[in-house]
Design a protein around this motif. Structure first.
Motif: not given
Length: 457
Positions: A254-259
């Motif tokens: 998962k890509a979450v808040d640039g991470q």
């Protein structure tokens, strides 16, 4: 660097010098005549534009204690050798043999510098670690990297680049790594090597000096590397990737808040990791660093802590926000695989209009047209506006499809300066802009022009 003596250098290189009683200590080894300081060893190398042998008098005036040259000389400082590059390599090889440290080497068509940096942050959490600086990954840069190791280090990470068969073999025999990593087999340098099969052979040279106790870590999702079988080799083989057949596997990305958040299973662990970078290609690179860390029994908490400290090298996924415009500068280099990976992951970073400045992918030879056409099709799916730079990117431009019902736009330029003026005119607040191309296209100059000036909007 620990201090060496002239007679050590003489012995290690098999050179000629008749001044046996002259045996000064050496504090550093340099190849750039402009950086010579007192008690340095200057290696005179003939390059494309300058011949280092022409600066021997300057080196003596700057108090270099030892000079390696392929020219005969009456100066006591000069050791004459047949080939100064080979001599530099011999010095580095013998120098490394003085240390009992963990040695890791990384190669691959793309992702090797990112992987090298991830390895550094992971290992430096547990061991005092040295790494290749910048792009010091060839027959000159790698020995200089080795010679910067001192007794305080417990591990060293070496990046190995190549453009022809035999080059990685040479670097590997200098380092003789305990762990070797191959990130992928792509199209980079295919103009010279002619086929991916030859690129595969060239990259596999990194394993030539692995012993029974050593490890080769490879991308198990790569069609060439996945074919490797541990039964064929004396060393240990570890495959990482997203495939169920890999010993170390990532899932639930998962890509979450640039991470990036992802689950890792195998090699005795089953836990979630977080990485301060977006994209499956970066997760893949992180898996190789995790695998290497596990081999050396680095606790998973430290592996995670190291990954969270990861910072990419200059011009590699460098993110800058200025005047409410977000720039993603990945202009250090490009090949079809790295270009596709960055374009695919771009939407995770994007806000506002999605814009790209894409430069030629060089050294593709007869494969260039098809590769650029493919990028044009992919770009039309991912971007609202693209500035294509270079003669080969004309093929991408022609294949960037624009639907009449959309606001998509495309531009093509040969000259960077003309492109800069047009880009400045068109971009506006709220845009996200990706810059990606081969080093020779100098897209970093476009990045500097866009970010150094005050934008009007």
């Amino acid at each position: 660097m620990i201090k060496l003596t002239k007679n050590q250098i003489l012995s290690w290189t098999g050179g000629e010098n008749n001044f046996k009683d002259y045996n000064p200590e050496i504090a550093n080894v340099v190849t750039d005549s402009r950086k010579i300081q007192e008690n340095d060893c200057y290696i005179a190398i003939k390059g494309e534009n300058f011949d280092g042998n022409d600066f021997i008098e300057q080196a003596i005036n700057n108090k270099a204690s030892v000079i390696l040259s392929n020219r005969q000389s009456s100066h006591k400082e000069v050791i004459t050798v047949e080939d100064t590059v080979i001599a530099l390599g011999n010095i580095a090889k013998k120098y490394l043999m003085q240390f009992d440290i963990k040695k890791l080497a990384v190669t691959g068509s793309s992702g090797k510098t990112t992987t090298k940096d991830m390895l550094y942050y992971v290992f430096n959490e547990h061991f005092s670690t040295h790494r290749t600086d910048g792009n010091y990954n060839n027959e000159i840069g790698l020995p200089l990297t080795a010679l910067n190791i001192d007794k305080g280090y417990e591990a060293a990470i070496f990046e190995m680049g190549m453009s022809a068969l035999g080059e990685i073999d040479y670097l590997a025999q200098l380092v003789r790594p305990n762990i070797a990593i191959i990130t992928n087999i792509g199209s980079c340098h295919i103009e010279i090597l002619k086929s991916q099969e030859n690129i595969f052979k060239a990259k596999m040279e990194i394993s030539n000096y692995l012993s029974n106790d050593d490890y080769l870590i490879v991308n198990g999702d790569d069609k060439y590397l996945t074919s490797l079988s541990e039964n064929e080799y004396k060393f240990n083989l570890i495959k990482y990737g997203f495939s169920g057949e890999c010993q170390l596997r990532a899932s639930d990305y998962k890509a979450v808040d640039g991470q990036s958040e992802f689950w890792v299973t195998g090699m005795g662990i089953n836990r979630r990791f977080t990485l301060p970078a977006i994209g499956l290609h970066n997760v893949s690179n992180a898996l190789s660093a995790i695998a290497a860390g596990l081999i050396y029994k680095i606790p998973t908490e430290k592996i995670q802590a190291g990954l969270m400290k990861f910072q990419p090298s200059k011009l590699r996924m460098q993110i800058l926000e200025k005047n409410n415009i977000k720039y993603i500068n990945d202009s250090y280099n490009a090949n079809p695989e790295s270009m596709e990976a960055v374009i695919t992951s771009f939407e995770s970073y994007a806000r506002g209009r999605r814009i790209a400045v894409l430069g030629d992918m060089l050294e593709l030879g007869e494969f260039s047209v098809a590769a650029h056409e493919k990028i044009g099709i992919l770009a039309s799916e991912k971007f609202d506006l693209v500035f294509f730079i270079g003669s080969q990117m004309k093929h991408a431009f022609d294949n960037f499809n624009i639907d009449e019902n959309t606001d998509k736009r495309k531009y093509h330029f040969i000259d960077n300066n003309i492109a800069i003026e047009e880009i400045k005119r068109i971009i506006k607040y709220g845009d996200t802009i990706l810059l990606k191309g081969s080093r020779g296209m100098k897209l970093d100059e476009i990045f500097s022009a866009l970010t150094d000036d005050n934008m009007e909007g």
